[in-house]
Design a protein around this motif. Structure first.
Motif: not given
Lengths: 382, 160
Positions: B117-141
């Protein structure tokens, strides 16, 4: 089924559970109005229903205190991560403007944001770069280079052969002059009268009267009647069929059939454009009348006879040398024909080509008959 | 993706990828290996990868490689970023060091989320794609990770 005094209890319970349709509910209400004694029982059944009560359960007690995120914190975090919508952004901006506690909390959250630093650099990038292997044309290139080198060598060798031929001619010429000098000194009348040698080119016309051989020729041809070259006191004169077609026709020097050229030849000054045959004879006065557009060969048979009778081996040698000398280089195809096969094979050029052929065969592993391949071209080496 | 585009990717993303992995693993050699493997895979599959998706593709590969590596080796040597020199510097440097220390206290998942999030500037959805998580999980974690970081910084400030 209609409500009556036998089944009214079940209808009252269904009414209380709200399981009746509107028509049935109306029927039950009418039945209660008509039977006043059952009204109290109906109200008692309705009172059995539990009243709806509102209960609030504090969910924060169920989650870990550290993990619990309040709605405000969640909004602030979304704002921090740039994930809040426009409405939420405006709301948070307003909150941060007038609420100092929220602003302080947000400032603290802001400190958790990592700043992009460049302290980590992957130094081994050259390992990661990829380059496709370039197409290799070297084999073909080498072939062409080899072909070019061979062509160059061939040209060089050709030029050298040509030069050596000229040198050879010059040497022969010198030898001839020396021999002439020597023989001249022996025979007292020493000086070769080469300066007196004449070449007469005569073009015959159709139906012209020419005495001598081949006087039946119909086309205008340059004719060399005779050349005189005095070697000694014994006058030698010869002519080959009384005429030689000279290069001059090719080179356009003789432009008109009636043209008669008289030229003096000296052994030292050789002219390639001169007629190729030199006859040795005693000075013969050419019986030519240029003004009449016809030439007459008078003494050719007589010259032949003189040669047959008087020629000596030494003179014959000179004659051969002179004949060979006077033939232009480019027309001198007889030179190689006069050489024996062994001489040809053992000549420098022959040796060079044999070596070259062997070398190419070894390198290219191509075994052909009397030819060798260079850059897919088969060159005959006969 | 052409050869030139691939080499551009190396120039642009190799440092970021290395930082992402080395901060997670705290082991430079392993991080280099993972980065190299990620780029190797990118090169092999370059014909299937769209150029503008190459960064997330690289991070996905690297993240999965990193998880595999952690599971396989079971070795995470936390580098102590606190030292006497850093303690003696300015408050800004102190907060930076404290944050780095706090980051090391997070789980790999939380750390990866924060860094992506901070270094690469990905949004929740993109982070979810990279880490195989859904958007809500990304947000909560991610929010939990932020609050943990905050509490650690607050504690450190209070101590100092």
């Amino acid at each position: 089924m209609e409500i009556n005094r036998n089944n009214y209890e079940s209808f009252f319970l269904l009414y209380a559970d709200n399981e009746l349709s509107d028509a049935e509910k109306t029927a039950v209400a009418i039945f209660v109005e008509e039977n006043a004694d059952l009204k109290e029982e109906f109200s008692q059944i309705l009172q059995l229903q539990l009243p709806a009560a509102k209960f609030h359960f504090d969910k924060s007690t169920l989650v870990n205190a550290e993990d619990y995120i309040s709605p405000l914190e969640e909004k602030l975090l979304l704002y921090l991560d740039n994930e809040a919508g426009d409405d939420l952004n405006q709301e948070i901006t307003k909150l941060l403007g007038f609420d100092k506690e929220i602003a302080a909390s947000f400032a603290l959250l802001k400190k958790t944001k990592l700043a992009a630093g460049d302290e980590y650099v992957f130094n081994n990038k050259p390992v990661l770069y990829r380059h496709k292997a370039a197409k290799v044309y070297s084999f073909k290139y080498l072939r062409w280079a080899a072909a070019a080198i061979l062509l160059g060598i061939g040209l060089f060798a050709g030029i050298k052969i040509k030069n050596s031929g000229r040198l050879f001619n010059k040497q022969l010429q010198n030898e001839l002059v020396q021999n002439n000098n020597n023989s001249g000194s022996k025979n007292n009348n020493t000086k070769p009268q080469a300066k007196q040698s004449n070449t007469q080119v005569i073009y015959k016309k159709e139906n012209t009267a020419i005495t001598g051989d081949n006087n039946s020729s119909t086309k205008p041809e340059p004719v060399i009647e005779q050349s005189s070259f005095n070697v000694s006191n014994n006058k030698i004169s010869t002519s080959v069929n009384n005429r030689v077609i000279a290069n001059n026709t090719k080179q356009g020097k003789i432009k008109h059939p009636d043209f008669i050229q008289q030229q003096k030849i000296t052994p030292s000054s050789q002219n390639n454009n001169e007629p190729a045959l030199i006859a040795f004879n005693k000075p013969v006065e050419p019986n030519i009348q240029p003004g009449k557009n016809e030439g007459t060969i008078v003494n050719s048979n007589a010259a032949k006879n003189i040669i047959d009778e008087n020629i000596t081996p030494l003179k014959e040698q000179f004659a051969q040398a002179a004949i060979f000398k006077e033939i232009p280089e480019e027309n001198n195809n007889d030179k190689i024909l006069m050489m024996e096969e062994n001489e040809v094979k053992s000549s420098k050029v022959g040796v060079f080509f044999r070596k070259l052929k062997r070398n190419v065969e070894r390198r290219t592993n191509i075994k052909t008959g009397k030819s060798f391949k260079i850059a897919n071209f088969e060159i005959a080496a006969n | 993706m052409t050869e030139r585009e691939y080499n551009e990717c190396v120039n642009q993303y190799a440092d970021n990828l290395y930082r992402f992995i080395v901060k997670n693993l705290q082991h430079e050699e392993d991080a280099r290996d993972i980065v190299q493997t990620a780029f190797e895979k990118l090169w092999v599959t370059r014909h299937q990868v769209i150029t503008n998706k190459s960064k997330s593709y690289l991070f996905t590969i690297a993240y999965n490689q990193m998880i595999d590596h952690i599971r396989k080796v079971k070795r995470i040597s936390h580098k102590e970023s606190f030292n006497e020199q850093s303690l003696g510097t300015s408050s800004q440097q102190h907060i930076k060091d404290a944050l780095q220390h706090a980051l090391n206290k997070l789980t790999e998942l939380q750390r990866s989320l924060v860094m992506l999030k901070d270094y690469e500037g990905y949004n929740y959805a993109e982070i979810g794609e990279i880490m195989n998580l859904n958007e809500s999980q990304v947000k909560v974690y991610l929010h939990r990770a932020r609050l943990q970081l905050r509490s650690y910084i607050v504690k450190t400030e209070n101590i100092i």
